[in-house]
Design a protein around this motif. Structure first.
Motif, PDB file in Angstrom:
ATOM      1  N   ALA A  78      48.999  -8.853  -3.694  1.00 33.48           N
ATOM      2  CA  ALA A  78      49.080  -9.708  -2.740  1.00 33.48           C
ATOM      3  C   ALA A  78      47.743 -10.514  -2.626  1.00 33.48           C
ATOM      4  CB  ALA A  78      49.328  -9.135  -1.428  1.00 33.48           C
ATOM      5  N   SER A  79      46.474  -9.868  -2.940  1.00 31.10           N
ATOM      6  CA  SER A  79      45.119 -10.181  -2.802  1.00 31.10           C
ATOM      7  C   SER A  79      44.895 -11.438  -4.120  1.00 31.10           C
ATOM      8  CB  SER A  79      44.368  -9.320  -3.203  1.00 31.10           C
ATOM      9  OG  SER A  79      44.198  -8.662  -4.462  1.00 31.10           O
ATOM     10  N   SER A  80      45.878 -11.585  -4.957  1.00 32.25           N
ATOM     11  CA  SER A  80      45.774 -12.641  -5.774  1.00 32.25           C
ATOM     12  C   SER A  80      44.816 -12.777  -6.830  1.00 32.25           C
ATOM     13  CB  SER A  80      45.839 -14.019  -5.151  1.00 32.25           C
ATOM     14  OG  SER A  80      45.913 -15.103  -6.341  1.00 32.25           O
ATOM     15  N   PRO A  81      44.755 -11.434  -7.648  1.00 37.74           N
ATOM     16  CA  PRO A  81      43.525 -11.477  -8.652  1.00 37.74           C
ATOM     17  C   PRO A  81      43.506 -12.285  -9.764  1.00 37.74           C
ATOM     18  CG  PRO A  81      45.120  -9.517  -8.989  1.00 37.74           C
ATOM     19  CD  PRO A  81      45.378 -10.314  -7.696  1.00 37.74           C
ATOM     20  N   ARG A  82      42.633 -12.901 -10.306  1.00 39.30           N
ATOM     21  CA  ARG A  82      42.553 -13.976 -11.329  1.00 39.30           C
ATOM     22  C   ARG A  82      41.343 -13.946 -12.208  1.00 39.30           C
ATOM     23  NH1 ARG A  82      43.012 -18.786  -7.120  1.00 39.30           N
ATOM     24  NH2 ARG A  82      44.526 -17.361  -6.017  1.00 39.30           N
ATOM     25  N   TYR A  83      41.470 -14.494 -13.305  1.00 41.50           N
ATOM     26  CA  TYR A  83      40.395 -14.975 -14.110  1.00 41.50           C
ATOM     27  C   TYR A  83      40.396 -16.644 -13.572  1.00 41.50           C
ATOM     28  CZ  TYR A  83      40.093 -10.988 -16.986  1.00 41.50           C
ATOM     29  OH  TYR A  83      39.850  -9.503 -17.089  1.00 41.50           O
ATOM     30  N   VAL A  84      38.861 -16.959 -13.346  1.00 40.21           N
ATOM     31  CA  VAL A  84      38.458 -18.344 -12.931  1.00 40.21           C
ATOM     32  C   VAL A  84      37.462 -19.056 -13.808  1.00 40.21           C
ATOM     33  CG1 VAL A  84      37.731 -19.742 -11.043  1.00 40.21           C
ATOM     34  CG2 VAL A  84      39.020 -17.655 -10.482  1.00 40.21           C
ATOM     35  N   GLY A  85      37.905 -19.989 -14.449  1.00 38.14           N
ATOM     36  CA  GLY A  85      36.854 -20.671 -15.316  1.00 38.14           C
ATOM     37  C   GLY A  85      35.865 -21.517 -14.669  1.00 38.14           C
ATOM     38  N   LYS A  86      34.846 -22.175 -15.307  1.00 37.24           N
ATOM     39  CA  LYS A  86      33.629 -22.894 -14.685  1.00 37.24           C
ATOM     40  C   LYS A  86      34.470 -24.208 -14.204  1.00 37.24           C
ATOM     41  CE  LYS A  86      29.957 -20.924 -17.620  1.00 37.24           C
ATOM     42  NZ  LYS A  86      28.671 -21.264 -18.678  1.00 37.24           N
ATOM     43  N   PRO A  87      33.724 -24.458 -13.137  1.00 39.64           N
ATOM     44  CA  PRO A  87      34.256 -25.902 -12.733  1.00 39.64           C
ATOM     45  C   PRO A  87      34.146 -27.066 -13.623  1.00 39.64           C
ATOM     46  CG  PRO A  87      32.836 -24.853 -11.104  1.00 39.64           C
ATOM     47  CD  PRO A  87      32.516 -24.249 -12.413  1.00 39.64           C
ATOM     48  N   ALA A  88      35.253 -27.794 -13.818  1.00 36.26           N
ATOM     49  CA  ALA A  88      35.377 -28.893 -14.612  1.00 36.26           C
ATOM     50  C   ALA A  88      35.789 -30.132 -13.929  1.00 36.26           C
ATOM     51  CB  ALA A  88      36.309 -28.570 -15.863  1.00 36.26           C
ATOM     52  N   LYS A  89      35.561 -31.358 -14.505  1.00 38.47           N
ATOM     53  CA  LYS A  89      35.788 -32.590 -13.938  1.00 38.47           C
ATOM     54  C   LYS A  89      36.947 -33.262 -14.759  1.00 38.47           C
ATOM     55  CE  LYS A  89      31.684 -33.538 -11.253  1.00 38.47           C
ATOM     56  NZ  LYS A  89      30.676 -34.490 -10.729  1.00 38.47           N
ATOM     57  N   LYS A  90      37.900 -33.708 -14.054  1.00 41.04           N
ATOM     58  CA  LYS A  90      39.198 -34.429 -14.693  1.00 41.04           C
ATOM     59  C   LYS A  90      38.924 -35.852 -14.228  1.00 41.04           C
ATOM     60  CE  LYS A  90      44.174 -34.418 -15.022  1.00 41.04           C
ATOM     61  NZ  LYS A  90      45.465 -33.797 -14.669  1.00 41.04           N
ATOM     62  N   THR A  91      39.006 -36.763 -15.369  1.00 43.89           N
ATOM     63  CA  THR A  91      38.951 -38.177 -15.110  1.00 43.89           C
ATOM     64  C   THR A  91      40.364 -38.763 -14.702  1.00 43.89           C
ATOM     65  OG1 THR A  91      37.458 -38.383 -16.824  1.00 43.89           O
ATOM     66  CG2 THR A  91      38.435 -40.355 -16.101  1.00 43.89           C
ATOM     67  N   LYS A  92      40.442 -39.462 -13.467  1.00 45.52           N
ATOM     68  CA  LYS A  92      41.570 -40.150 -13.090  1.00 45.52           C
ATOM     69  C   LYS A  92      41.618 -41.689 -13.723  1.00 45.52           C
ATOM     70  CE  LYS A  92      42.314 -39.805  -8.971  1.00 45.52           C
ATOM     71  NZ  LYS A  92      42.258 -39.616  -7.325  1.00 45.52           N
ATOM     72  N   THR A  93      42.918 -42.032 -13.809  1.00 46.58           N
ATOM     73  CA  THR A  93      43.011 -43.618 -14.116  1.00 46.58           C
ATOM     74  C   THR A  93      42.753 -44.277 -12.826  1.00 46.58           C
ATOM     75  OG1 THR A  93      44.674 -42.962 -15.664  1.00 46.58           O
ATOM     76  CG2 THR A  93      44.866 -45.162 -15.131  1.00 46.58           C
ATOM     77  N   VAL A  94      42.095 -45.356 -13.037  1.00 49.72           N
ATOM     78  CA  VAL A  94      41.624 -46.127 -11.872  1.00 49.72           C
ATOM     79  C   VAL A  94      41.863 -47.573 -11.795  1.00 49.72           C
ATOM     80  CG1 VAL A  94      39.673 -44.524 -11.187  1.00 49.72           C
ATOM     81  CG2 VAL A  94      39.073 -46.409 -12.575  1.00 49.72           C
ATOM     82  N   ARG A  95      42.373 -48.124 -13.261  1.00 45.12           N
ATOM     83  CA  ARG A  95      42.698 -49.417 -13.539  1.00 45.12           C
ATOM     84  C   ARG A  95      43.504 -49.703 -14.471  1.00 45.12           C
ATOM     85  NH1 ARG A  95      36.879 -51.922 -14.668  1.00 45.12           N
ATOM     86  NH2 ARG A  95      37.095 -50.418 -16.387  1.00 45.12           N
ATOM     87  N   SER A  96      44.339 -50.843 -14.308  1.00 45.88           N
ATOM     88  CA  SER A  96      45.061 -51.348 -15.588  1.00 45.88           C
ATOM     89  C   SER A  96      44.602 -52.352 -16.400  1.00 45.88           C
ATOM     90  CB  SER A  96      46.482 -51.556 -14.820  1.00 45.88           C
ATOM     91  OG  SER A  96      46.963 -50.583 -14.143  1.00 45.88           O
ATOM     92  N   PHE A  97      44.501 -52.089 -17.533  1.00 53.92           N
ATOM     93  CA  PHE A  97      43.751 -53.183 -18.501  1.00 53.92           C
ATOM     94  C   PHE A  97      44.976 -53.604 -19.465  1.00 53.92           C
ATOM     95  CE2 PHE A  97      40.805 -55.186 -21.426  1.00 53.92           C
ATOM     96  CZ  PHE A  97      39.759 -55.168 -20.707  1.00 53.92           C
ATOM     97  N   LEU A  98      45.311 -54.743 -19.406  1.00 55.47           N
ATOM     98  CA  LEU A  98      46.552 -55.285 -20.227  1.00 55.47           C
ATOM     99  C   LEU A  98      45.896 -56.238 -21.231  1.00 55.47           C
ATOM    100  CD1 LEU A  98      49.490 -55.460 -20.707  1.00 55.47           C
ATOM    101  CD2 LEU A  98      49.576 -57.448 -19.229  1.00 55.47           C
TER     102      LEU A  98
END
Length: 327
Positions: A78-98
């Motif tokens: 119930a305490s939810s043990p886990r392995y946690v990696g280093k913080p990372a950043k994920k790029t989001k799509t912000v524009r449509s280019f046709l």
């Protein structure tokens, strides 16, 4: 990766079984007994009073240990043990280019020289454009090819390798021999309407003059402006009347001006690379990032141990009772 426990406060419940044991009364169980015909007489002779009684089952020490470990394993799960990696950043799509590209017959003209070899306009443009597409890392890119008609070669996608591959599969003349700039812009507007991202940019490449009969280029540009679409136009070759090329620079400039874009002219691959570099400055790749941490959950290990201990406790108790009876 480092180990961490998400809900450490859960272990404060470790003493809960002891509190329950101290507060609640023991569970009394009744069991049936065999009364012999002479039972009453024997009780009277011995001067003992017959009463109804219940019994409290006693567990051995091993069973208690197994149950306590089972409870602790449930708390660990119930305490939810886990392995946690280093913080990372994920790029989001912000524009449509046709990218809307002219593939009419005139794009097969072999007047571009790259590395001492002559290439068709489309072949040279395609090789350079793939590098430009590859750098649009946070944009979703779509492809529209046009000639007499316009068609969708690639819908908006962030899979830029697939876009480059589809570009390689495109050949001159697949959309007809004429150049319908107005139809290409109108078709691009239709593609944008199916997209939900608000920032919309169109790159229009052509080496000819509009020969379409349905939609005028400037009318299509006005419609694009109403839909907040910015159009950058690139004219391939020399302008009409300055060397025999049939390029309508005025219309391309008007399209760009109407939508808030800019017009460029490319006579060779060097100029085209500079144009793409300028576009990168005018429409820089914008990174909108979400911070996230990769997590590997481990709760199922203590949970599996709790299940095994719960199954083992009555088995241990039964084996010990069996030995007691046999001895």
């Amino acid at each position: 990766m480092q180990f961490e426990i998400a809900y450490k406060w859960v272990f404060w419940l470790a003493a809960l079984p002891i509190v329950v044991f101290l507060i609640l009364p023991p569970l009394h169980k009744k069991r049936s007994g065999l009364i012999a015909p002479f039972f009453r007489r024997a009780a009277a002779v011995s001067n003992q009073h017959v009463k109804r009684r219940a019994w409290v089952s006693r567990k051995n020490i091993l069973t208690w240990i197994a149950l306590c470990l089972c409870w602790l394993c449930l708390l660990a799960a119930a305490s939810s043990p886990r392995y946690v990696g280093k913080p990372a950043k994920k790029t989001k799509t912000v524009r449509s280019f046709l990218i809307a590209t002219d593939i009419s017959f005139s794009m097969a003209t072999t007047d571009w020289v790259v590395g001492g070899r002559r290439y068709s306009r489309w072949g040279a443009i395609k090789s350079i454009m793939k590098g430009f597409v590859k750098d649009r890392k946070s944009d979703q890119v779509g492809l529209v090819m046009f000639g007499t008609n316009a068609y969708l070669q690639s819908p908006f996608t962030t899979d830029l390798e697939t876009v480059s591959w589809l570009m390689d599969q495109t050949e001159v003349g697949m959309a007809g021999q004429m150049t319908s700039i107005g139809s290409a812009i109108a078709y691009g507007i239709k593609v944008f309407k199916q997209d939900t991202i608000k920032q919309k940019v169109m790159l229009l490449l052509t080496d000819g003059i509009d020969g379409g009969q349905d939609i005028l280029p400037l009318d299509a540009a006005q419609a694009a402006k109403r839909d907040s679409i910015t159009i950058y136009t690139i004219g391939i070759g020399q302008a009409k009347g300055s060397g025999g090329y049939d390029l309508d620079e005025k219309t391309l400039k008007d399209i760009a001006r109407t939508t808030g874009g800019q017009y460029f002219n490319a006579m060779n691959t060097g100029q085209l690379r500079k144009i793409y570099a300028t576009l990168d400055k005018l429409q820089p790749v914008v990174y909108d990032e979400d911070t996230y941490r990769p997590v590997v959950l481990l709760y199922y290990y203590p949970l599996a141990a709790a299940v095994l201990l719960a199954l083992a406790a009555p088995l241990i108790n039964g084996i010990i009772n069996l030995f007691r009876r046999s001895s």
